[in-house]
Design an enzyme around this catalytic site. Structure first.
Site: not given
Length: 899
Positions: A22, A91, A100, A335, A451, A778, A846, A866
């Protein structure tokens, strides 16, 4: 000297770590010349220091005082002065948006004297007393710890006594009386009076916002969104501007594009004669921003122009909070806005088309979790039952569940395995646990920036807001609809977050458009085109291959359609179930080698057929086939049931079935206290004669058949649960013997690389030696996680994982997201030492971590070749592999261990 406070004009957008989101964005809007009420930010360092010591950091109060004096000088008024007082808001502003979840206090500076000055200066007694009651209410709950419902109940009693439908129908005298009621509530509950000193109000409010960082709802939200607990929050102190000055004033929230669909244009909600908290709280139904264009066209045009400036500057969807004070527009916050998965893909594609971002940047703005949500089914509206209500589509998706009317009940039922829909007039931050537990949220009040809408979109939860014909009676635990239909708690309803419709009963589901595209390649609509573009971009930049875990030709074909580049795990144990179980039983019950060989010989053609179908479906791509892994007793009947049947026969004086007696003897012989650490994996191959030879022969003969049919089979043989190189060496010799035998018989060379699963800590720690015998690794991260943590997955997840997540032991379940510090370190060691011994070692994963977005980034970083996952997660892994590659390019780092 340590500095704790920055004026807005001293900050920048890239200072969010210090100023919070903010504060950094208020500073950026100030730099852009937009109409921002002046103020200053107390930085996150101050919050962390306060939370660590419990005391206000030394020097912070003096800094706040200096910046307040400068603010007073620029305004020409002092905080809380008796005539025309300066008022400020306090705030929270964390690094990452937590809508919130922490505290806000407005109208600081009011007391019994300054409220009269505010009334005189504004010309409105009602406005002044409305502002004062808001301060006492917010301060009482936020700073002094009074239960917020006490204030709501007092307001409710007052409105009932005046027959007022909402707070706008209360006059100045009503509100003045309410202030006194609120102050008495505070005194009765806390033993302390509401502070009349403006300076004390400001000091206590800032510290209360700091404390709210560790509030229950903030901690829950951070766990849900994986936000670190040690960041702390900044606090913004800003000159008040007033939306509650009458019909020519108001507050609203705007998005530069629709956060639900991504469509261009100004979207949002506006509430006349209201302060900003009223808009998101849903206490009165808002009007769409298009109505503001009619009510105040000048302010609307200014808002639209400012929104355009912000979107071009941020090059993204912007979420804006604004106030209009007697015709003057003020920008209170901006934002990068939270959005649904559908909107994320659509907006990214649109911004590329508009030339605002590159295709690579677009890929960084979408994610695998969002893609997974877009693959979920949608309602078959043609088969839907009666429509109960129509609201605003706030967060898309289709959800079915039992209606519940408070957060605690939602949590209780969800913990028992029931799907629920949380139904409220409007939600508050205290409803967060129920929102997390629910499949969907339905509110009778509030708009698409309430909200409920904002939090649900951020979590990917289905949400419909502002269903005005729904009257919620929380005490009676039911709601009624416009036609008088009564829906009791527990009744099943269906909520369509894409259309805003609410249906009675459970509506059937159909495949989403994205799933149809993945299955058939059919592109229909802008969303599918955006998804296709993102996946194509990911495929173009990713280094990691994506394979699938598949055990049948059907799964293999689906995985290939979804973009899999091979099979990283084909489990052979699934091929021994059903009708074939008897053959396995014969092998286990065999009294001699001849009987065992007969059973294996019967299994051979069936296994060969299985492998041939999978190799055909994946022709030209690698297929990693894991030799039999689970304990043999899993293929036998249940021990207890067998014993009961045998005992019952004996009790009746009958001779038990001979086969059941033999099976019971075998089950008793093989019984293990901890079978997952017993006779399984490579150990089976070493002690059960002929088992490995049968499986390898089936693989080799399937390779020969596919080769003779003109195919290009690429079978790989994986030995499971290796803990010592000697185990792998012995089993590999058997594998190579059978491969050579089949090659001679067929007159064709049969080449199948032999590797192993790394799923035990000892294997990871001795990977250099194991790599001498393995052509590939693997990682079986499911078992590696179990054996590293000492967890039995089947037992611990239900037993105590929820407590561990609540207490912060885990940020996420280690079975869902890789534990980087423990299991991940073993992976790094094994990759580094394995490749040191064998530079051409292929390394993959895997376990189901291979389809988890956060884990894919880790596997890219440690240099795996992979990842392999279930077919339905292949698109997710493709997308995240591309994002991981771009992340590394941006940072300039090279994946560790990458070849």
């Amino acid at each position: 000297m340590v500095r704790y406070v920055y004026d807005f004009h001293e900050g920048r957008r890239d200072m969010a770590d210090l100023l919070g989101g903010k504060g950094a964005n208020l500073a950026e809007m100030t730099r852009l010349g937009l109409p921002v009420p002046p103020g200053f930010t107390v930085i996150t360092d101050a919050c962390r220091a306060f939370l660590a010591s419990g005391e206000e950091p030394e020097g912070m109060a003096a800094e706040v005082s200096r910046h307040l004096t400068a603010l007073e000088r620029s305004a020409g008024r002092r905080l809380g002065q008796p005539d025309d007082p300066l008022l400020v808001s306090v705030r929270s502003g964390a690094r990452f948006s937590m809508p919130g979840m922490m505290e806000t206090v407005l109208d600081i500076g009011l007391n019994d004297d300054s409220v009269l000055g505010l009334a005189k200066a504004s010309g409105s007694d009602r406005f002044a007393w409305d502002s004062y009651r808001r301060l006492v209410q917010m301060f009482g709950s936020t700073v002094m710890g009074v239960d917020a419902t006490r204030f709501d109940e007092a307001m409710g009693r007052l409105k009932a006594s005046r027959d007022a439908p909402d707070d706008l129908h209360l006059d100045a005298n009503d509100l003045a009386g309410l202030v006194e009621t609120y102050k008495q509530l505070i005194l009765d509950d806390t033993g302390r009076a509401f502070p009349s000193s403006p300076a004390e109000q400001l000091r206590l409010a800032v510290l209360a916002v700091f404390r709210s960082w560790n509030g229950e709802r903030a901690r829950l939200y951070r766990r849900r969104e994986h936000i670190p607990d040690d960041l702390g929050t900044a606090v913004t102190v800003q000159r008040m501007v007033y939306g509650n000055l009458g019909a020519d004033s108001g507050s609203g929230v705007a998005f530069t594009r629709d956060p639900a669909t991504g469509r261009p244009g100004l979207y949002g909600d506006y509430l006349a004669d209201a302060q900003g908290e009223d808009v998101v709280a849903g206490i009165r139904n808002t009007v769409p921003l298009s109505e503001l264009a009619r009510l105040d066209p000048v302010s609307y045009r200014r808002l639209r122009d400012n929104a355009g400036v912000l979107e071009r500057h941020y090059r993204d969807l912007c979420d804006i909070e604004f106030t209009i004070e007697r015709g003057t527009l003020w920008m209170l916050q901006t934002r990068v806005g939270k959005r649904t998965a559908e909107a994320a893909f659509a907006i990214a594609a649109e911004l590329v088309e508009e030339g605002q971002i590159t295709a690579e940047e677009a890929l960084t703005r979408v994610g695998g979790d969002g893609l997974a949500r877009l693959m979920f089914p949608r309602f078959d509206t043609g088969a839907a039952g009666r429509t109960l209500a129509q609201g605003l589509p706030a967060s898309p998706g289709a959800a079915v569940g039992a209606a519940v009317f408070d957060s605690a009940e939602a949590v209780r039922r969800a913990a028992a395995g029931e799907k629920v829909v949380l139904v409220r007039q409007e939600t508050t931050p205290d409803d967060l646990p129920g929102m997390v537990a629910a499949e969907a949220v339905l509110t009778s009040r509030g708009g698409r920036t309430s909200h409920a809408a904002v939090v649900a979109r951020g979590m990917g939860t289905v949400c419909v807001c502002g269903a005005e014909e729904v009257t919620v009676d929380t005490a009676a635990r039911h709601f009624t609809t416009g036609d008088g239909t009564l829906v009791e708690e527990g009744a099943v309803i269906s909520v369509d977050g894409s259309t805003g419709a609410v249906y009675a009963g459970a509506v059937p589901l159909v495949a989403s458009a994205v799933m149809r595209y993945l299955e058939t390649g059919e592109q229909s609509g802008c969303l599918v085109a955006a998804v296709a573009r993102a996946l194509a971009q990911a495929d173009a930049v990713r280094r990691l291959e994506v394979r699938a875990n598949a055990d049948t030709p059907e799964d293999a074909r689906r995985a290939r359609r979804f973009g899999a580049q091979g099979i990283g795990l084909c489990r052979t144990e699934h091929m021994f179930l059903g009708e074939r179980r008897e053959l396995i039983e014969e092998m286990i019950l065999a009294d001699d080698d001849t009987e065992r060989e007969r059973a294996l010989a019967a299994l051979l053609p069936l296994q060969r057929q299985d492998f041939a179908g999978i190799l055909d479906a994946m022709d030209g791509l690698p297929v990693t086939i894991r030799l039999l892994d689970p304990p043999l007793h899993e293929f036998l009947p249940d021990r207890t049931r067998l014993a009961v049947r045998v005992g019952a026969a004996e009790a009746r004086g009958e001779q038990p079935d001979a086969r059941e007696l033999a099976l019971l003897a075998a089950v008793n012989r093989m019984h293990e206290e901890n079978p997952m650490l017993g006779l399984r994996g490579v150990r089976l191959g070493l002690v059960v004669p002929g088992l490995v030879a049968m499986q390898v022969r089936a693989i080799a003969e399937a390779v020969v058949a596919r080769t003779r049919a003109g195919g290009s089979p690429l079978a790989e043989i994986m030995v499971p649960l290796v803990g010592a190189v000697e185990e792998l060496r012995i089993e590999r010799e058997e594998v190579e013997r059978v491969l050579a035998e089949v090659s001679r018989e067929a007159g064709l060379p049969v080449r199948c690389p032999v590797g192993t699963m790394i799923e035990l800590p000892r294997a990871a720690l001795t990977a250099g030696r194991i790599a001498e015998e393995a052509e590939f690794f693997s990682f079986g991260t499911n078992d590696l996680t179990q054996t590293t943590w000492g967890f039995s997955r089947d037992d611990v997840e239900a037993a105590f994982f929820s407590a561990y997540l609540d207490k912060g032991v885990f940020a996420a379940s280690p079975f869902e997201t890789i534990d980087r510090d423990g299991v991940g370190r073993l992976v790094r060691i094994a990759v580094d030492e394995g490749r040191a011994a064998r530079p051409d070692l292929t390394v993959g994963v895997c376990g189901e971590h291979g389809g988890d977005p956060a884990s894919v980034h880790f596997f890219h970083a440690v240099g795996l070749d992979y990842v392999s996952c279930s077919p339905f997660r292949v698109p997710v892994a493709r997308l995240e592999a591309g994002r991981a590659a771009l992340q590394v390019q941006t940072s300039g780092a090279r994946p560790a261990g990458a070849r």
